[in-house]
Design a protein around this motif. Structure first.
Motif, PDB file in Angstrom:
ATOM      1  N   GLY A 223      55.364 -10.274  -7.654  1.00  0.00           N
ATOM      2  CA  GLY A 223      54.082 -11.295  -8.056  1.00  0.00           C
ATOM      3  C   GLY A 223      54.340 -11.989  -9.172  1.00  0.00           C
ATOM      4  O   GLY A 223      54.721 -11.604 -10.152  1.00  0.00           O
ATOM      5  N   ILE A 224      52.718 -12.065  -9.854  1.00  0.00           N
ATOM      6  CA  ILE A 224      52.341 -13.158 -10.645  1.00  0.00           C
ATOM      7  C   ILE A 224      51.975 -11.904 -11.616  1.00  0.00           C
ATOM      8  O   ILE A 224      51.222 -10.426 -11.773  1.00  0.00           O
ATOM      9  CB  ILE A 224      50.401 -13.497 -10.392  1.00  0.00           C
ATOM     10  N   ALA A 225      53.120 -12.527 -12.894  1.00  0.00           N
ATOM     11  CA  ALA A 225      52.851 -11.664 -13.860  1.00  0.00           C
ATOM     12  C   ALA A 225      51.524 -10.687 -14.716  1.00  0.00           C
ATOM     13  O   ALA A 225      51.718  -9.254 -14.372  1.00  0.00           O
ATOM     14  CB  ALA A 225      54.412 -11.794 -14.752  1.00  0.00           C
ATOM     15  N   SER A 226      51.283 -12.360 -15.122  1.00  0.00           N
ATOM     16  CA  SER A 226      49.155 -11.471 -15.547  1.00  0.00           C
ATOM     17  C   SER A 226      48.769 -10.611 -14.181  1.00  0.00           C
ATOM     18  O   SER A 226      48.639 -10.066 -15.374  1.00  0.00           O
ATOM     19  CB  SER A 226      49.021 -12.969 -15.993  1.00  0.00           C
ATOM     20  N   ALA A 227      48.611 -10.856 -13.419  1.00  0.00           N
ATOM     21  CA  ALA A 227      48.026  -9.952 -12.340  1.00  0.00           C
ATOM     22  C   ALA A 227      48.376  -8.546 -12.558  1.00  0.00           C
ATOM     23  O   ALA A 227      47.631  -7.718 -12.421  1.00  0.00           O
ATOM     24  CB  ALA A 227      47.710 -10.386 -11.094  1.00  0.00           C
ATOM     25  N   ILE A 228      49.898  -8.557 -12.419  1.00  0.00           N
ATOM     26  CA  ILE A 228      50.533  -6.911 -13.026  1.00  0.00           C
ATOM     27  C   ILE A 228      50.170  -6.227 -13.786  1.00  0.00           C
ATOM     28  O   ILE A 228      49.721  -5.287 -14.629  1.00  0.00           O
ATOM     29  CB  ILE A 228      52.209  -7.167 -12.443  1.00  0.00           C
ATOM     30  N   TYR A 229      50.522  -7.231 -14.969  1.00  0.00           N
ATOM     31  CA  TYR A 229      49.940  -6.877 -16.480  1.00  0.00           C
ATOM     32  C   TYR A 229      48.777  -5.997 -16.132  1.00  0.00           C
ATOM     33  O   TYR A 229      48.366  -5.613 -17.317  1.00  0.00           O
ATOM     34  CB  TYR A 229      50.256  -7.846 -17.618  1.00  0.00           C
ATOM     35  N   VAL A 230      47.623  -6.969 -15.689  1.00  0.00           N
ATOM     36  CA  VAL A 230      46.179  -6.453 -16.064  1.00  0.00           C
ATOM     37  C   VAL A 230      45.841  -5.127 -15.549  1.00  0.00           C
ATOM     38  O   VAL A 230      45.311  -4.006 -15.767  1.00  0.00           O
ATOM     39  CB  VAL A 230      45.091  -7.256 -15.103  1.00  0.00           C
TER      40      VAL A 230
END
Ligand SMILES: [Zn+2]
Length: 476
Positions: A223-230
Protein backbone atom coordinates in the motif's frame (compact mmCIF):
# COMPACT_ATOMS: atom_id res chain seq x y z
CA UNK A 1 -22.77 3.30 0.15
CA UNK A 2 -22.34 6.78 1.53
CA UNK A 3 -19.18 7.12 3.61
CA UNK A 4 -21.05 9.02 6.35
CA UNK A 5 -23.55 6.22 6.89
CA UNK A 6 -20.77 3.63 6.88
CA UNK A 7 -18.83 5.50 9.57
CA UNK A 8 -21.86 5.45 11.90
CA UNK A 9 -21.97 1.63 12.00
CA UNK A 10 -20.20 -0.42 14.70
CA UNK A 11 -16.80 -1.88 13.76
CA UNK A 12 -17.98 -5.46 13.21
CA UNK A 13 -20.65 -4.20 10.81
CA UNK A 14 -17.99 -2.13 9.04
CA UNK A 15 -15.87 -5.29 8.72
CA UNK A 16 -18.86 -7.06 7.24
CA UNK A 17 -19.48 -4.21 4.81
CA UNK A 18 -15.80 -4.13 3.83
CA UNK A 19 -15.96 -7.90 3.26
CA UNK A 20 -19.20 -7.68 1.28
CA UNK A 21 -17.65 -5.04 -0.91
CA UNK A 22 -14.51 -7.23 -0.98
CA UNK A 23 -16.56 -10.22 -2.15
CA UNK A 24 -17.97 -8.19 -5.01
CA UNK A 25 -14.52 -6.97 -5.98
CA UNK A 26 -13.04 -10.46 -5.68
CA UNK A 27 -15.72 -11.92 -7.96
CA UNK A 28 -14.87 -9.32 -10.58
CA UNK A 29 -11.10 -9.37 -10.21
CA UNK A 30 -10.31 -13.00 -9.52
CA UNK A 31 -12.02 -14.91 -12.29
CA UNK A 32 -11.17 -17.90 -14.41
CA UNK A 33 -9.52 -15.43 -16.81
CA UNK A 34 -7.33 -13.99 -14.04
CA UNK A 35 -5.92 -17.39 -13.07
CA UNK A 36 -5.52 -18.37 -16.69
CA UNK A 37 -3.38 -15.28 -17.33
CA UNK A 38 -1.53 -15.93 -14.09
CA UNK A 39 -0.66 -19.49 -15.19
CA UNK A 40 0.51 -18.10 -18.52
CA UNK A 41 2.72 -15.52 -16.74
CA UNK A 42 4.26 -18.16 -14.48
CA UNK A 43 5.51 -19.84 -17.61
CA UNK A 44 6.36 -16.81 -19.77
CA UNK A 45 8.59 -15.24 -17.11
CA UNK A 46 11.36 -17.60 -18.19
CA UNK A 47 11.07 -16.87 -21.91
CA UNK A 48 14.03 -15.76 -23.98
CA UNK A 49 14.29 -12.23 -25.30
CA UNK A 50 13.31 -13.45 -28.78
CA UNK A 51 10.16 -15.05 -27.40
CA UNK A 52 9.22 -11.83 -25.64
CA UNK A 53 9.79 -9.83 -28.80
CA UNK A 54 7.67 -12.02 -31.02
CA UNK A 55 4.88 -11.99 -28.42
CA UNK A 56 5.10 -8.17 -28.19
CA UNK A 57 4.97 -7.71 -31.98
CA UNK A 58 1.88 -9.87 -32.20
CA UNK A 59 0.14 -8.00 -29.34
CA UNK A 60 1.13 -4.61 -30.76
CA UNK A 61 -0.48 -5.49 -34.09
CA UNK A 62 -3.63 -6.51 -32.24
CA UNK A 63 -3.65 -3.31 -30.14
CA UNK A 64 -3.17 -0.98 -33.10
CA UNK A 65 -5.88 -2.79 -35.05
CA UNK A 66 -8.20 -2.45 -32.05
CA UNK A 67 -7.44 1.26 -31.60
CA UNK A 68 -8.08 2.05 -35.27
CA UNK A 69 -11.39 0.20 -35.12
CA UNK A 70 -12.71 1.47 -31.80
CA UNK A 71 -10.93 4.66 -30.70
CA UNK A 72 -11.95 7.71 -32.77
CA UNK A 73 -8.79 9.55 -31.72
CA UNK A 74 -6.32 6.89 -32.85
CA UNK A 75 -8.35 6.19 -36.00
CA UNK A 76 -7.97 9.85 -37.01
CA UNK A 77 -4.37 10.16 -35.91
CA UNK A 78 -3.15 7.08 -37.79
CA UNK A 79 -5.29 7.77 -40.87
CA UNK A 80 -3.72 11.22 -41.19
CA UNK A 81 -0.29 9.56 -41.25
CA UNK A 82 -1.32 6.61 -43.38
CA UNK A 83 -0.40 4.17 -40.64
CA UNK A 84 -2.00 0.87 -39.78
CA UNK A 85 -1.14 -2.44 -38.12
CA UNK A 86 0.25 -3.54 -41.49
CA UNK A 87 3.25 -1.30 -40.80
CA UNK A 88 4.29 -3.53 -37.91
CA UNK A 89 6.57 -6.48 -38.58
CA UNK A 90 8.75 -6.34 -35.47
CA UNK A 91 8.51 -4.50 -32.13
CA UNK A 92 10.92 -1.81 -33.30
CA UNK A 93 8.33 -0.72 -35.91
CA UNK A 94 6.57 0.98 -33.01
CA UNK A 95 8.86 3.92 -33.72
CA UNK A 96 6.89 4.67 -36.88
CA UNK A 97 3.89 5.62 -34.74
CA UNK A 98 3.44 9.08 -33.21
CA UNK A 99 4.01 9.71 -29.49
CA UNK A 100 0.94 10.88 -27.58
CA UNK A 101 1.82 13.54 -25.03
CA UNK A 102 0.07 14.00 -21.73
CA UNK A 103 -1.42 17.22 -23.07
CA UNK A 104 -2.78 15.43 -26.14
CA UNK A 105 -4.13 12.69 -23.90
CA UNK A 106 -5.88 15.30 -21.78
CA UNK A 107 -7.27 17.31 -24.69
CA UNK A 108 -8.56 14.23 -26.48
CA UNK A 109 -9.50 12.26 -23.40
CA UNK A 110 -13.09 11.69 -24.58
CA UNK A 111 -12.29 10.56 -28.10
CA UNK A 112 -9.45 8.24 -27.04
CA UNK A 113 -11.84 6.01 -25.08
CA UNK A 114 -12.98 2.99 -27.10
CA UNK A 115 -16.58 3.01 -28.21
CA UNK A 116 -17.21 -0.72 -28.38
CA UNK A 117 -17.97 -1.18 -24.66
CA UNK A 118 -20.48 0.97 -22.80
CA UNK A 119 -18.55 3.06 -20.27
CA UNK A 120 -20.82 1.96 -17.45
CA UNK A 121 -19.61 -1.58 -17.99
CA UNK A 122 -15.95 -0.67 -17.59
CA UNK A 123 -13.76 0.27 -14.62
CA UNK A 124 -12.87 3.92 -14.52
CA UNK A 125 -9.63 5.33 -13.10
CA UNK A 126 -8.96 8.99 -12.58
CA UNK A 127 -5.60 10.58 -12.40
CA UNK A 128 -4.95 14.20 -11.63
CA UNK A 129 -2.85 16.19 -14.03
CA UNK A 130 -0.82 19.25 -13.10
CA UNK A 131 -3.56 21.49 -14.43
CA UNK A 132 -5.92 19.95 -11.88
CA UNK A 133 -8.10 18.51 -14.64
CA UNK A 134 -8.52 14.81 -13.92
CA UNK A 135 -7.74 12.39 -16.72
CA UNK A 136 -10.04 9.45 -17.21
CA UNK A 137 -9.01 5.97 -18.22
CA UNK A 138 -11.39 3.09 -18.68
CA UNK A 139 -10.61 -0.59 -18.36
CA UNK A 140 -12.59 -3.56 -19.50
CA UNK A 141 -13.08 -6.22 -16.85
CA UNK A 142 -10.57 -8.43 -18.61
CA UNK A 143 -8.01 -5.60 -18.65
CA UNK A 144 -8.43 -5.26 -14.90
CA UNK A 145 -8.12 -9.01 -14.40
CA UNK A 146 -4.91 -9.00 -16.47
CA UNK A 147 -3.45 -6.42 -14.10
CA UNK A 148 -4.41 -8.50 -11.08
CA UNK A 149 -2.71 -11.53 -12.66
CA UNK A 150 0.50 -9.52 -13.08
CA UNK A 151 0.35 -8.43 -9.44
CA UNK A 152 -0.29 -11.98 -8.32
CA UNK A 153 2.90 -13.02 -10.10
CA UNK A 154 4.80 -10.47 -8.01
CA UNK A 155 3.11 -11.63 -4.79
CA UNK A 156 3.94 -15.25 -5.63
CA UNK A 157 7.62 -14.43 -6.05
CA UNK A 158 7.68 -13.71 -2.34
CA UNK A 159 4.77 -15.68 -0.85
CA UNK A 160 3.70 -18.69 -2.90
CA UNK A 161 0.15 -19.97 -2.54
CA UNK A 162 -3.16 -18.17 -2.79
CA UNK A 163 -4.64 -15.63 -0.38
CA UNK A 164 -1.57 -14.83 1.68
CA UNK A 165 -2.20 -12.57 4.67
CA UNK A 166 -1.94 -9.03 3.40
CA UNK A 167 -1.73 -5.89 5.52
CA UNK A 168 -2.60 -3.08 3.13
CA UNK A 169 -2.35 0.63 3.86
CA UNK A 170 -5.09 2.42 2.00
CA UNK A 171 -5.91 6.05 1.32
CA UNK A 172 -9.63 5.28 1.45
CA UNK A 173 -11.57 6.46 4.47
CA UNK A 174 -12.26 3.02 5.86
CA UNK A 175 -12.18 4.45 9.41
CA UNK A 176 -13.93 7.70 10.32
CA UNK A 177 -11.27 10.46 10.42
CA UNK A 178 -12.73 11.59 13.77
CA UNK A 179 -12.54 8.08 15.24
CA UNK A 180 -9.82 7.77 17.84
CA UNK A 181 -11.23 4.66 19.55
CA UNK A 182 -8.14 2.66 18.71
CA UNK A 183 -8.99 0.29 15.86
CA UNK A 184 -7.58 1.71 12.70
CA UNK A 185 -8.08 -1.27 10.44
CA UNK A 186 -10.93 -3.22 8.87
CA UNK A 187 -10.76 -6.78 7.68
CA UNK A 188 -11.61 -7.92 4.17
CA UNK A 189 -12.33 -11.57 4.80
CA UNK A 190 -12.65 -12.41 1.10
CA UNK A 191 -9.02 -12.00 0.19
CA UNK A 192 -7.53 -12.32 3.68
CA UNK A 193 -6.57 -8.67 3.68
CA UNK A 194 -6.40 -6.39 6.69
CA UNK A 195 -6.90 -2.80 5.49
CA UNK A 196 -5.16 -0.11 7.54
CA UNK A 197 -6.14 3.54 7.46
CA UNK A 198 -3.50 6.04 6.29
CA UNK A 199 -5.36 8.89 7.93
CA UNK A 200 -4.83 8.05 11.62
CA UNK A 201 -1.06 7.75 11.78
CA UNK A 202 -0.47 10.25 14.55
CA UNK A 203 2.30 9.50 17.04
CA UNK A 204 -0.30 8.63 19.72
CA UNK A 205 -1.94 5.97 17.58
CA UNK A 206 1.18 4.24 16.30
CA UNK A 207 1.62 1.84 19.23
CA UNK A 208 -1.83 0.50 18.46
CA UNK A 209 -1.00 0.05 14.77
CA UNK A 210 2.12 -1.95 15.65
CA UNK A 211 0.23 -4.08 18.20
CA UNK A 212 -2.53 -4.91 15.70
CA UNK A 213 -0.06 -5.63 12.92
CA UNK A 214 1.92 -7.93 15.20
CA UNK A 215 -1.25 -9.82 16.10
CA UNK A 216 -2.26 -10.15 12.44
CA UNK A 217 1.28 -11.30 11.46
CA UNK A 218 0.98 -10.49 7.74
CA UNK A 219 2.90 -12.37 5.04
CA UNK A 220 2.98 -9.19 3.00
CA UNK A 221 2.70 -5.49 3.78
CA UNK A 222 1.62 -3.30 0.88
CA UNK A 223 0.00 0.00 0.00
CA UNK A 224 0.87 3.65 0.45
CA UNK A 225 4.61 3.92 0.95
CA UNK A 226 4.67 6.93 3.24
CA UNK A 227 2.08 5.35 5.54
CA UNK A 228 4.08 2.12 5.83
CA UNK A 229 7.16 4.23 6.41
CA UNK A 230 5.59 6.08 9.36
CA UNK A 231 4.93 2.72 11.05
CA UNK A 232 8.43 1.44 10.19
CA UNK A 233 10.01 4.56 11.57
CA UNK A 234 8.04 4.25 14.82
CA UNK A 235 9.16 0.64 15.20
CA UNK A 236 12.79 1.57 14.67
CA UNK A 237 12.58 4.38 17.22
CA UNK A 238 11.00 2.08 19.77
CA UNK A 239 13.28 -0.93 19.44
CA UNK A 240 10.61 -3.00 17.67
CA UNK A 241 12.53 -3.76 14.47
CA UNK A 242 11.99 -7.35 13.37
CA UNK A 243 8.91 -7.79 15.57
CA UNK A 244 6.86 -8.43 12.43
CA UNK A 245 8.10 -11.04 10.01
CA UNK A 246 6.51 -10.43 6.61
CA UNK A 247 8.11 -11.96 3.52
CA UNK A 248 8.08 -8.67 1.67
CA UNK A 249 7.01 -5.03 1.76
CA UNK A 250 5.46 -3.81 -1.51
CA UNK A 251 4.83 -0.07 -1.50
CA UNK A 252 2.73 1.60 -4.16
CA UNK A 253 2.04 5.09 -5.39
CA UNK A 254 5.11 7.04 -4.39
CA UNK A 255 8.72 7.27 -5.48
CA UNK A 256 10.87 5.25 -3.10
CA UNK A 257 14.14 6.82 -2.18
CA UNK A 258 17.09 4.76 -0.97
CA UNK A 259 16.93 6.00 2.62
CA UNK A 260 13.22 5.03 2.79
CA UNK A 261 13.97 1.55 1.46
CA UNK A 262 16.81 1.08 3.91
CA UNK A 263 14.62 1.91 6.90
CA UNK A 264 11.65 -0.14 5.68
CA UNK A 265 13.85 -3.20 5.23
CA UNK A 266 15.46 -2.72 8.61
CA UNK A 267 12.17 -2.26 10.46
CA UNK A 268 10.43 -5.24 8.90
CA UNK A 269 13.49 -7.47 8.52
CA UNK A 270 12.65 -8.35 4.92
CA UNK A 271 13.11 -7.17 1.37
CA UNK A 272 11.19 -4.28 -0.07
CA UNK A 273 9.99 -4.87 -3.64
CA UNK A 274 9.52 -1.78 -5.75
CA UNK A 275 6.79 -1.76 -8.36
CA UNK A 276 5.66 0.49 -11.15
CA UNK A 277 2.23 0.95 -12.65
CA UNK A 278 -0.10 3.87 -13.14
CA UNK A 279 -3.70 4.88 -12.99
CA UNK A 280 -3.76 5.35 -16.75
CA UNK A 281 -2.95 1.66 -17.10
CA UNK A 282 0.74 1.73 -17.99
CA UNK A 283 2.53 -1.59 -18.38
CA UNK A 284 3.95 -3.08 -15.23
CA UNK A 285 7.41 -3.40 -13.70
CA UNK A 286 8.46 -4.85 -10.35
CA UNK A 287 11.38 -6.12 -8.39
CA UNK A 288 12.37 -9.76 -8.06
CA UNK A 289 13.83 -11.34 -4.91
CA UNK A 290 17.32 -11.06 -6.48
CA UNK A 291 16.92 -7.28 -6.74
CA UNK A 292 16.30 -6.89 -10.49
CA UNK A 293 13.66 -4.28 -11.28
CA UNK A 294 12.12 -6.19 -14.20
CA UNK A 295 9.60 -4.82 -16.61
CA UNK A 296 6.86 -7.29 -17.57
CA UNK A 297 7.22 -7.46 -21.37
CA UNK A 298 3.91 -9.35 -21.55
CA UNK A 299 2.13 -6.26 -20.19
CA UNK A 300 3.33 -3.83 -22.84
CA UNK A 301 6.28 -1.95 -24.30
CA UNK A 302 8.50 0.46 -22.40
CA UNK A 303 10.62 2.94 -24.33
CA UNK A 304 13.09 5.31 -22.69
CA UNK A 305 13.76 8.23 -24.99
CA UNK A 306 15.88 11.32 -25.31
CA UNK A 307 14.31 14.67 -26.20
CA UNK A 308 14.95 13.93 -29.91
CA UNK A 309 13.04 10.64 -29.44
CA UNK A 310 16.08 8.43 -29.99
CA UNK A 311 16.52 5.56 -27.52
CA UNK A 312 18.58 6.03 -24.39
CA UNK A 313 21.51 3.77 -23.59
CA UNK A 314 21.52 1.75 -20.35
CA UNK A 315 22.07 4.05 -17.39
CA UNK A 316 21.02 7.15 -19.30
CA UNK A 317 17.86 8.74 -17.89
CA UNK A 318 15.11 9.62 -20.31
CA UNK A 319 11.37 10.06 -20.74
CA UNK A 320 9.39 6.92 -20.38
CA UNK A 321 6.98 6.28 -23.26
CA UNK A 322 4.61 3.37 -22.74
CA UNK A 323 2.33 1.08 -24.72
CA UNK A 324 -0.03 -1.11 -22.76
CA UNK A 325 -1.47 -4.40 -24.02
CA UNK A 326 -4.23 -4.32 -21.39
CA UNK A 327 -5.65 -0.98 -22.46
CA UNK A 328 -8.64 -2.01 -24.49
CA UNK A 329 -10.87 0.66 -22.87
CA UNK A 330 -8.48 3.60 -23.20
CA UNK A 331 -5.72 2.52 -25.57
CA UNK A 332 -2.25 3.65 -24.56
CA UNK A 333 0.04 3.52 -27.56
CA UNK A 334 3.33 5.40 -27.22
CA UNK A 335 1.98 7.45 -24.35
CA UNK A 336 4.47 9.91 -22.84
CA UNK A 337 3.55 9.22 -19.25
CA UNK A 338 5.66 11.91 -17.63
CA UNK A 339 8.06 9.64 -15.73
CA UNK A 340 11.82 9.52 -16.03
CA UNK A 341 13.67 6.19 -15.99
CA UNK A 342 16.79 4.42 -17.21
CA UNK A 343 17.64 0.89 -18.36
CA UNK A 344 19.96 -1.45 -16.53
CA UNK A 345 22.24 -3.66 -18.59
CA UNK A 346 23.36 -7.20 -17.76
CA UNK A 347 21.43 -10.22 -16.58
CA UNK A 348 19.70 -10.90 -13.29
CA UNK A 349 20.76 -13.78 -11.08
CA UNK A 350 17.11 -14.86 -10.82
CA UNK A 351 17.46 -16.31 -14.34
CA UNK A 352 14.69 -14.26 -15.94
CA UNK A 353 15.32 -12.38 -19.17
CA UNK A 354 12.68 -9.77 -18.46
CA UNK A 355 14.57 -6.47 -19.12
CA UNK A 356 15.52 -4.39 -16.09
CA UNK A 357 15.17 -0.75 -15.16
CA UNK A 358 17.92 0.96 -13.22
CA UNK A 359 15.63 3.43 -11.56
CA UNK A 360 12.44 5.30 -12.00
CA UNK A 361 13.40 8.78 -11.01
CA UNK A 362 9.84 9.87 -10.42
CA UNK A 363 7.19 11.95 -11.98
CA UNK A 364 8.10 15.05 -13.89
CA UNK A 365 5.11 16.66 -12.19
CA UNK A 366 6.71 16.12 -8.79
CA UNK A 367 10.16 17.25 -9.80
CA UNK A 368 11.76 20.57 -9.21
CA UNK A 369 12.88 23.06 -11.81
CA UNK A 370 15.34 25.84 -11.15
CA UNK A 371 16.72 28.49 -13.44
CA UNK A 372 20.28 27.45 -12.68
CA UNK A 373 19.98 23.67 -12.71
CA UNK A 374 16.98 22.80 -14.90
CA UNK A 375 15.31 19.56 -13.81
CA UNK A 376 16.19 18.31 -10.37
CA UNK A 377 14.66 14.84 -10.17
CA UNK A 378 16.11 13.39 -6.98
CA UNK A 379 17.42 14.95 -3.85
CA UNK A 380 17.43 11.93 -1.60
CA UNK A 381 21.02 12.38 -0.48
CA UNK A 382 19.98 15.56 1.29
CA UNK A 383 18.15 13.34 3.77
CA UNK A 384 21.07 11.08 4.55
CA UNK A 385 22.04 10.98 8.21
CA UNK A 386 18.85 12.67 9.29
CA UNK A 387 18.46 12.30 13.08
CA UNK A 388 15.55 10.12 14.14
CA UNK A 389 13.94 12.97 16.10
CA UNK A 390 12.77 14.30 12.75
CA UNK A 391 9.68 12.25 12.02
CA UNK A 392 8.75 13.51 8.58
CA UNK A 393 10.05 15.88 5.93
CA UNK A 394 8.72 17.44 2.80
CA UNK A 395 10.35 19.76 0.31
CA UNK A 396 8.09 21.96 -1.74
CA UNK A 397 8.86 24.20 -4.67
CA UNK A 398 6.75 27.27 -3.95
CA UNK A 399 8.07 29.75 -6.51
CA UNK A 400 10.34 30.00 -9.55
CA UNK A 401 13.48 29.57 -7.49
CA UNK A 402 12.10 29.29 -4.01
CA UNK A 403 11.60 26.25 -1.85
CA UNK A 404 10.16 25.36 1.51
CA UNK A 405 11.46 22.55 3.68
CA UNK A 406 8.81 21.30 6.10
CA UNK A 407 9.87 19.16 8.98
CA UNK A 408 7.93 17.44 11.71
CA UNK A 409 10.11 16.95 14.80
CA UNK A 410 9.41 14.81 17.82
CA UNK A 411 8.21 16.75 20.88
CA UNK A 412 11.49 16.34 22.73
CA UNK A 413 15.09 16.22 21.68
CA UNK A 414 14.88 18.36 18.57
CA UNK A 415 17.35 21.19 17.95
CA UNK A 416 17.16 23.56 14.97
CA UNK A 417 20.75 22.67 14.02
CA UNK A 418 19.51 19.25 12.92
CA UNK A 419 17.65 20.84 10.06
CA UNK A 420 20.58 23.01 9.00
CA UNK A 421 22.34 20.05 7.44
CA UNK A 422 19.31 19.36 5.22
CA UNK A 423 19.20 22.96 4.02
CA UNK A 424 22.96 22.99 3.39
CA UNK A 425 22.72 19.84 1.30
CA UNK A 426 19.79 21.20 -0.62
CA UNK A 427 21.82 24.13 -1.88
CA UNK A 428 24.18 21.58 -3.41
CA UNK A 429 21.31 20.07 -5.36
CA UNK A 430 19.24 23.11 -6.21
CA UNK A 431 22.02 25.62 -6.79
CA UNK A 432 23.27 28.46 -4.61
CA UNK A 433 20.96 31.03 -6.18
CA UNK A 434 17.72 29.54 -4.84
CA UNK A 435 15.90 30.62 -1.74
CA UNK A 436 15.20 27.89 0.83
CA UNK A 437 13.02 28.47 3.87
CA UNK A 438 12.72 26.03 6.73
CA UNK A 439 9.38 25.53 8.40
CA UNK A 440 8.77 23.42 11.48
CA UNK A 441 5.25 22.04 11.24
CA UNK A 442 3.09 19.72 13.34
CA UNK A 443 2.16 17.48 10.47
CA UNK A 444 2.32 17.23 6.71
CA UNK A 445 -1.03 16.96 5.01
CA UNK A 446 -1.69 13.99 2.81
CA UNK A 447 -3.20 14.32 -0.61
CA UNK A 448 -6.80 13.17 -1.01
CA UNK A 449 -5.52 9.79 -2.11
CA UNK A 450 -3.60 9.51 1.16
CA UNK A 451 -0.15 10.08 -0.34
CA UNK A 452 2.56 11.93 1.51
CA UNK A 453 4.95 13.12 -1.17
CA UNK A 454 8.47 13.90 0.01
CA UNK A 455 8.92 16.26 -2.92
CA UNK A 456 6.04 18.39 -4.06
CA UNK A 457 5.90 21.02 -6.73
CA UNK A 458 3.32 23.61 -5.72
CA UNK A 459 4.51 26.11 -8.27
CA UNK A 460 3.73 24.33 -11.52
CA UNK A 461 5.08 26.63 -14.14
CA UNK A 462 4.54 24.65 -17.33
CA UNK A 463 6.66 26.93 -19.53
CA UNK A 464 9.59 26.55 -17.25
CA UNK A 465 9.22 22.77 -17.27
CA UNK A 466 9.27 22.68 -21.04
CA UNK A 467 12.37 24.86 -21.04
CA UNK A 468 14.02 22.61 -18.54
CA UNK A 469 13.07 19.55 -20.55
CA UNK A 470 14.55 20.87 -23.72
CA UNK A 471 17.84 21.60 -22.04
CA UNK A 472 17.56 18.19 -20.36
CA UNK A 473 19.71 18.98 -17.49
CA UNK A 474 19.42 16.10 -15.08
CA UNK A 475 21.19 16.55 -11.78
CA UNK A 476 22.70 13.35 -10.47
ZN1 LIG B 1 15.53 -10.97 -11.34
Amino acid sequence: MATMVYHKRPNFIQNLLVSTQGARIRRKRYTHHTWEVFDFLKNSQFWTQAQFESFQAERLIRLVRHAIKHSPYYAGLYASRMLSEKDIKTVSDIKKFPIVSKEEFRENNESIVSTHIVRKRMWAAFTSGTSGVPLKAFFSHENMQDRIAFLERLYHWYSPGKWRKRASFTGKLIVDPEDSSGTFHRYNYCINQQLYSSHHLSENNLARYVKDLTKFAPDQIDGIASAIYVVADYMLRNGQAGQLKPNVVIPTSETIWPHIRERLEKAFGCKMANQYGSQEGAPIAYECPAGGFHISPESGIFEILRTDNSSCKPGEPGRMVVTSFSSEGTPLIRYDIGDVASWRSGTCSCGRHMPMLETIEGRLDDMFFTTERGIVPRIDSAFKGLPSVIIATQIAQVGQDSFEVRIVPQKNGYYPKYADSIVDHLYDYLGASVDIKLKVVEGISRTRGGKLPAMVNEYHDQDMKIDALSSWNIVK
